[in-house]
Write an enzyme that holds these catalytic residues in place. Structure first.
Site, PDB file in Angstrom:
ATOM      1  N   ASP A 147       0.849  -1.181   0.000  1.00 29.25           N
ATOM      2  CA  ASP A 147       0.000   0.000   0.000  1.00 29.25           C
ATOM      3  C   ASP A 147       0.894   1.243   0.000  1.00 29.25           C
ATOM      4  O   ASP A 147       2.101   1.155   0.173  1.00 29.25           O
ATOM      5  CB  ASP A 147      -0.976  -0.016   1.172  1.00 29.25           C
ATOM      6  N   ASP A 193      -7.871  -7.324   0.381  1.00 27.09           N
ATOM      7  CA  ASP A 193      -6.958  -7.518   1.505  1.00 27.09           C
ATOM      8  C   ASP A 193      -7.687  -7.099   2.763  1.00 27.09           C
ATOM      9  O   ASP A 193      -8.568  -6.243   2.720  1.00 27.09           O
ATOM     10  CB  ASP A 193      -5.691  -6.673   1.345  1.00 27.09           C
TER      11      ASP A 193
END
Length: 373
Positions: free
Chosen positions: A92, A267
């Site tokens: 991320d 996720d």
């Protein structure tokens, strides 16, 4: 030309199953990515994670840049070597944690400036620095643009401001990333719960051009129904021929409903976080193994599972481990939960391929929601 080929194998309604091909291996979609925040999926070895069927894991830019530092990871050979994971890694951008965890952060057009939650040191995260950390220092396979995730609920004007900044940062992220053959860059659709804003965000991302596209700004407190209302249209605003990734989601029922609406990748910290607190996810919903009713229950969590944690230990034993505060309880439940999430995505892939996903969805909802979840 996208960096990684994405082949859609079958569809049923909006649901689709396919393969995203990367140099480090194929990612079968729908895919659930276990979260490896600080170069580890909590309480699990990489071999255990692999054995559950995971094709890819997620690494966290914010936590790794602060400890042990992205530069140190680079000196030690990159994130894959550092944590001994040879399959794909998605990282991320760090933006979500900066804005939600740091407490002391200042957002400008140029960057977000924040204080480390570890030692109070000052850091500046720009789109360019985020790309450098992810692509060059950590060496991730799928890199995310830096964006601003606006807290929910948000007024439309505030949501627009965040969406427009994210779009400008998407351009800067793409310019910093350049053209790469062995790494991919995903853009992030924003716009809170406003369809017009998400449409505009998608148009701007399409114009820039990314290897994949994420749906951001959900799973921030809006609830399952509101999330599904956004997902009724949000995935369809993104290119059909590229993977669509719903960030930070979620509960099993969220995954099933999102796949039904055209999402490919997920996720969430939920499997390991709930596992560390005594909650096991099953085909009939979650159960709390701390409950007294399991004190003499000799049945395993799932006798048909390939996962040893699911198959080989009784609920009574697992409950004992939690009541005795033994670490093994957290290990086994985290392992079981990750295995369950992988079994769920595998079951969805098979159902779509065989043209029975809608029936699977109905059956799953009946079993799962019957549990009160």
């Amino acid at each position: 030309m996208a960096a990684f080929p994405f082949e859609i194998k079958a569809t049923e309604g909006k649901a689709r199953t396919g393969v995203l091909k990367t140099p480090r291996g194929d990612i079968r979609t729908p895919a659930f990515m276990p979260v490896g925040t600080a170069a580890t999926v909590k309480a699990m070895t990489v071999d255990q994670v692999k054995d559950t069927g995971a094709d890819i894991i997620l690494g966290n830019t914010y936590h790794l840049m602060l400890r042990p530092s992205a530069e140190r990871v680079a000196r030690l050979g990159g994130l894959h070597k550092f944590m001994r994971w040879d399959k794909p890694i998605l990282t991320d951008s760090g933006g979500f944690q900066v804005m939600s965890l740091s407490g002391i952060s200042k957002l400008t057009e140029e960057a977000v400036t924040f204080s480390s939650h570890v030692d109070g040191s000052k850091h500046v995260l720009t789109p360019e620095r985020s790309i450098e950390i992810q692509a060059d220092l950590l060496g991730s396979d799928i890199v995310m643009q830096l964006d601003e995730c606006v807290a929910w609920p948000a007024e439309e004007a505030r949501a627009r401001k965040g969406m427009e900044l994210s779009a400008r940062w998407a351009r800067r992220s793409k310019d910093a990333f350049g053209a790469r053959d062995t790494q991919a860059l995903f853009g992030i659709q924003q716009g809170s719960t406003f369809e017009a804003l998400r449409r505009e965000s998608s148009d701007r991302l399409r114009e820039i051009g990314f290897d994949g596209y994420a749906i951001g700004g959900l799973a921030v407190g809006e609830g399952h129904e509101a999330m599904c209302e956004v997902l009724d249209y949000a995935p369809g605003l993104l290119p059909e021929d590229r993977p669509r990734y719903l960030m930070g989601v979620g509960k099993p029922i969220d995954l099933v409903e999102a796949v039904a609406r055209g999402v490919d990748m997920f996720d969430c910290v939920l499997p390991t976080r709930s596992g560390r607190h005594g909650q096991a996810w099953t085909w009939d919903g979650p159960i709390n193994l701390k409950n007294a009713k399991y004190a003499e229950d000799e049945s395993p969590l799932d006798p048909d599972s390939d996962c040893p944690a699911s198959r080989d230990y009784s609920k009574a034993y697992l409950r004992h481990l939690f009541k005795a505060e033994e670490i093994l309880g957290q290990v086994l439940l985290s392992w079981h939960n990750i295995a369950f999430f992988q079994a769920l995505t595998a079951a969805m892939r098979a159902a779509i391929a065989e043209g029975r996903f809608e029936q699977f969805r109905r059956d799953f909802r009946a079993r799962h929601l019957g549990s009160g979840q």
